[in-house]
Scaffold this active site. Structure first.
Site, mmCIF file in Angstrom:
data_model
loop_
_atom_site.group_PDB
_atom_site.id
_atom_site.type_symbol
_atom_site.label_atom_id
_atom_site.label_comp_id
_atom_site.label_asym_id
_atom_site.label_seq_id
_atom_site.Cartn_x
_atom_site.Cartn_y
_atom_site.Cartn_z
ATOM 1 N N GLY A 12 0.821 -1.213 0.000
ATOM 2 C CA GLY A 12 0.000 0.000 0.000
ATOM 3 C C GLY A 12 0.849 1.253 0.000
ATOM 4 N N ASP A 61 -2.877 -7.432 -4.861
ATOM 5 C CA ASP A 61 -3.834 -7.403 -3.759
ATOM 6 C C ASP A 61 -3.231 -8.179 -2.591
ATOM 7 O OD1 ASP A 61 -5.903 -7.731 -1.979
ATOM 8 O OD2 ASP A 61 -7.365 -8.399 -3.477
ATOM 9 N N VAL A 62 -3.005 -7.512 -1.480
ATOM 10 C CA VAL A 62 -2.326 -8.175 -0.350
ATOM 11 C C VAL A 62 -3.132 -9.334 0.225
ATOM 12 C CG1 VAL A 62 -0.899 -6.217 0.365
ATOM 13 C CG2 VAL A 62 -3.217 -6.474 1.308
ATOM 14 N N ASN A 88 1.616 -2.189 5.413
ATOM 15 C CA ASN A 88 0.869 -0.933 5.572
ATOM 16 C C ASN A 88 -0.509 -0.953 4.890
ATOM 17 O OD1 ASN A 88 0.658 2.230 5.713
ATOM 18 N ND2 ASN A 88 0.472 1.707 3.537
ATOM 19 N N SER A 137 -3.259 0.502 14.399
ATOM 20 C CA SER A 137 -4.040 1.735 14.579
ATOM 21 C C SER A 137 -4.313 1.918 16.068
ATOM 22 C CB SER A 137 -5.376 1.640 13.837
ATOM 23 O OG SER A 137 -6.220 2.723 14.222
ATOM 24 N N TYR A 150 -12.725 -3.180 11.209
ATOM 25 C CA TYR A 150 -11.459 -2.438 11.172
ATOM 26 C C TYR A 150 -10.729 -2.536 12.516
ATOM 27 C CZ TYR A 150 -8.143 1.389 10.477
ATOM 28 O OH TYR A 150 -6.992 2.135 10.374
ATOM 29 N N ILE A 182 -4.452 10.419 10.991
ATOM 30 C CA ILE A 182 -3.461 10.953 10.067
ATOM 31 C C ILE A 182 -4.199 11.448 8.823
ATOM 32 C CG2 ILE A 182 -1.371 10.423 8.758
ATOM 33 C CD1 ILE A 182 -1.018 10.118 11.824
HETATM 34 P P1 NAP Z 1 -4.934 5.353 2.132
HETATM 35 O O1 NAP Z 1 -4.498 6.748 1.916
HETATM 36 O O2 NAP Z 1 -6.314 4.956 1.841
HETATM 37 O O3 NAP Z 1 -3.899 4.396 1.346
HETATM 38 C C1 NAP Z 1 -4.091 3.006 1.400
HETATM 39 C C2 NAP Z 1 -3.023 2.340 0.566
HETATM 40 O O4 NAP Z 1 -3.216 0.917 0.665
HETATM 41 C C3 NAP Z 1 -3.117 2.673 -0.913
HETATM 42 O O5 NAP Z 1 -1.835 2.594 -1.475
HETATM 43 C C4 NAP Z 1 -3.984 1.532 -1.445
HETATM 44 O O6 NAP Z 1 -3.831 1.327 -2.843
HETATM 45 C C5 NAP Z 1 -3.417 0.379 -0.661
HETATM 46 N N1 NAP Z 1 -4.299 -0.772 -0.606
HETATM 47 C C6 NAP Z 1 -5.573 -0.825 -0.140
HETATM 48 N N2 NAP Z 1 -6.064 -2.066 -0.296
HETATM 49 C C7 NAP Z 1 -5.079 -2.809 -0.848
HETATM 50 C C8 NAP Z 1 -4.976 -4.162 -1.244
HETATM 51 N N3 NAP Z 1 -6.001 -5.008 -1.088
HETATM 52 N N4 NAP Z 1 -3.809 -4.594 -1.766
HETATM 53 C C9 NAP Z 1 -2.760 -3.745 -1.925
HETATM 54 N N5 NAP Z 1 -2.804 -2.450 -1.588
HETATM 55 C C10 NAP Z 1 -3.961 -1.989 -1.054
HETATM 56 O O7 NAP Z 1 -4.711 4.916 3.662
HETATM 57 P P2 NAP Z 1 -3.705 5.470 4.787
HETATM 58 O O8 NAP Z 1 -4.449 6.395 5.645
HETATM 59 O O9 NAP Z 1 -2.422 5.882 4.186
HETATM 60 O O10 NAP Z 1 -3.530 4.122 5.641
HETATM 61 C C11 NAP Z 1 -2.372 3.314 5.547
HETATM 62 C C12 NAP Z 1 -2.388 2.354 6.730
HETATM 63 O O11 NAP Z 1 -2.396 3.109 7.945
HETATM 64 C C13 NAP Z 1 -3.634 1.466 6.774
HETATM 65 O O12 NAP Z 1 -3.279 0.184 7.244
HETATM 66 C C14 NAP Z 1 -4.492 2.168 7.786
HETATM 67 O O13 NAP Z 1 -5.421 1.287 8.411
HETATM 68 C C15 NAP Z 1 -3.459 2.676 8.754
HETATM 69 N N6 NAP Z 1 -3.923 3.775 9.592
HETATM 70 C C16 NAP Z 1 -4.317 4.950 9.032
HETATM 71 C C17 NAP Z 1 -4.750 5.974 9.876
HETATM 72 C C18 NAP Z 1 -5.198 7.306 9.346
HETATM 73 O O14 NAP Z 1 -5.679 8.120 10.148
HETATM 74 N N7 NAP Z 1 -5.049 7.590 8.053
HETATM 75 C C19 NAP Z 1 -4.787 5.770 11.254
HETATM 76 C C20 NAP Z 1 -4.386 4.565 11.776
HETATM 77 C C21 NAP Z 1 -3.948 3.566 10.934
HETATM 78 P P3 NAP Z 1 -5.157 1.099 -3.783
HETATM 79 O O15 NAP Z 1 -5.883 2.387 -3.843
HETATM 80 O O16 NAP Z 1 -4.581 0.669 -5.103
HETATM 81 O O17 NAP Z 1 -5.961 0.020 -3.127
#
Ligand code: NAP
Length: 243
Positions: A12, A61-62, A88, A137, A150, A182
Site C-alpha cells: 500500500g 492485492d495483499v 501498511n 491503529s 477495522y 493521520i
Molecule cells: P490510504 O491513503 O487509503 O492508502 C491506502 C493504501 O493501501 C493505498 O496505497 C492503497 O492502494 C493500498 N491498498 C488498499 N487495499 C489494498 C490491497 N487489497 N492490496 C494492496 N494495496 C492496497 O490509507 P492510509 O491512511 O495511508 O492508511 C495506511 C495504513 O495506515 C492502513 O493500514 C491504515 O489502516 C493505517 N492507519 C491509518 C490511519 C489514518 O488516520 N489515516 C490511522 C491509523 C492507521 P489502492 O488504492 O490501489 O488500493
C-alpha cells in the site's frame, strides 16, 4: 542513518502513509518496492522514489496469496532479497454492526489482517534476518463505534506482532506502529462521517498527524538504532493512547 544496500517492500505504498514511508526509506538509501491495488497515483510515487534511490511498483492485492508470492519473486529478481517489510496496506469501512454484511467484514479482515500474515509469511520463507513493521491503529486498542471489522483487524495485528517477535527472534525484529488520526484519503470526508472525524480530533494534540509523522517512526524501526527493539507497538497518535 543509512539503509544503503537494503531492500524494502511497502504494501500500500502508492499514497498516504505508505507513500511517506516508502519515500523515507528511499531517502535513507534503501531500494524500495511497493504494491497497491490499481491506484493511479502509483506511477507518480514511483517517480518520486526513483529520484532518491531505486524503486519498483506492482499491482498486488495483499489479500491474495499468489499475488503476494509474485510480488516477492519480482522484487527478488529486480532489486535483490528483501530486508525490510512494511505491512501498511489497509482499508476502513464504517457501518453499524447490524448493517455490516459478511462480505464487507471479511474483506476488511482479508486486506488488513490476512494481508499482513501473507506478506510476513512470504518474507520469513525467504530470509532469517531483517525487520517487519506492521501498521496497526490506535483504534485497535481504543475500539471505535461502527468500525467492528477495522478495529478487530488492527487489534489482531498488534497481537500478531507480539507473536511473530517471539517466533522470529533473534534474526527478524517485528514491531508495530499504531497511528492516531493521520491526514490521508482514508480520513477524508469522502470516506469518513463527520461524527467520526470529530472523534478523531479528540486527542490531546487535537489535530491530525501527517503521513511523515508515521514515516519517521518507521525509518527508526527499520534502522540500526532499533536493534534492541522487538514486539513493541508504538503510538504515534497525538496522545490518543498513552502506553
Ligand atoms: P490510504 O491513503 O487509503 O492508502 C491506502 C493504501 O493501501 C493505498 O496505497 C492503497 O492502494 C493500498 N491498498 C488498499 N487495499 C489494498 C490491497 N487489497 N492490496 C494492496 N494495496 C492496497 O490509507 P492510509 O491512511 O495511508 O492508511 C495506511 C495504513 O495506515 C492502513 O493500514 C491504515 O489502516 C493505517 N492507519 C491509518 C490511519 C489514518 O488516520 N489515516 C490511522 C491509523 C492507521 P489502492 O488504492 O490501489 O488500493
Amino acid at each position: 542513518m543509512s539503509l544503503q544496500d537494503k531492500v524494502a517492500i511497502v504494501t500500500g505504498g502508492s499514497r498516504g502513509i505508505g507513500r511517506a514511508i516508502a519515500l523515507a526509506l528511499a531517502g535513507a538509501g534503501a531500494k524500495v518496492a511497493f504494491c497497491h491495488n490499481g491506484d493511479p497515483a502509483a506511477a507518480g510515487t514511483l517517480a518520486e522514489i526513483n529520484q532518491l534511490s531505486t524503486g519498483m511498483e506492482r499491482t498486488a492485492d495483499v489479500a491474495d496469496e499468489a499475488a503476494i508470492a509474485g510480488l516477492f519473486d519480482a522484487v527478488d529478481a529486480a532489486l535483490g532479497p528483501v530486508d525490510i517489510l512494511v505491512n501498511n496496506a489497509g482499508i476502513l469501512r464504517e457501518s453499524p454492526l447490524a448493517q455490516t454484511d459478511v462480505a464487507e467484514f471479511d474483506r476488511v479482515i482479508a486486506v488488513n489482517l490476512r494481508g499482513t500474515f501473507l506478506a510476513s509469511r512470504e518474507f520469513v520463507r525467504r530470509t532469517d534476518a531483517g525487520r517487519i513493521i506492521n501498521i496497526a491503529s490506535d483504534l485497535g486498542i481504543l475500539g471505535r463505534q461502527d468500525m467492528a471489522a477495522y478495529t478487530a483487524s488492527k487489534g489482531a495485528i498488534i497481537a500478531l506482532t507480539r507473536t511473530l517477535a517471539l517466533e522470529l527472534a533473534p534474526g527478524i525484529l517485528v514491531n508495530a506502529i499504531a497511528p492516531g488520526s493521520i491526514e490521508t484519503d482514508m480520513t477524508s470526508p469522502a470516506h469518513m462521517s463527520p461524527e467520526q472525524l470529530a472523534r478523531d480530533m479528540a486527542s490531546p494534540l487535537a489535530r491530525f498527524g501527517q503521513p511523515e509523522d508515521i514515516a519517521a517512526m518507521a525509518l527508526f524501526l527499520a534502522g540500526p538504532g532499533a536493534g534492541f527493539v522487538t514486539g513493541q507497538c508504538f503510538g504515534v497518535n497525538g496522545g490518543s493512547v498513552m502506553y
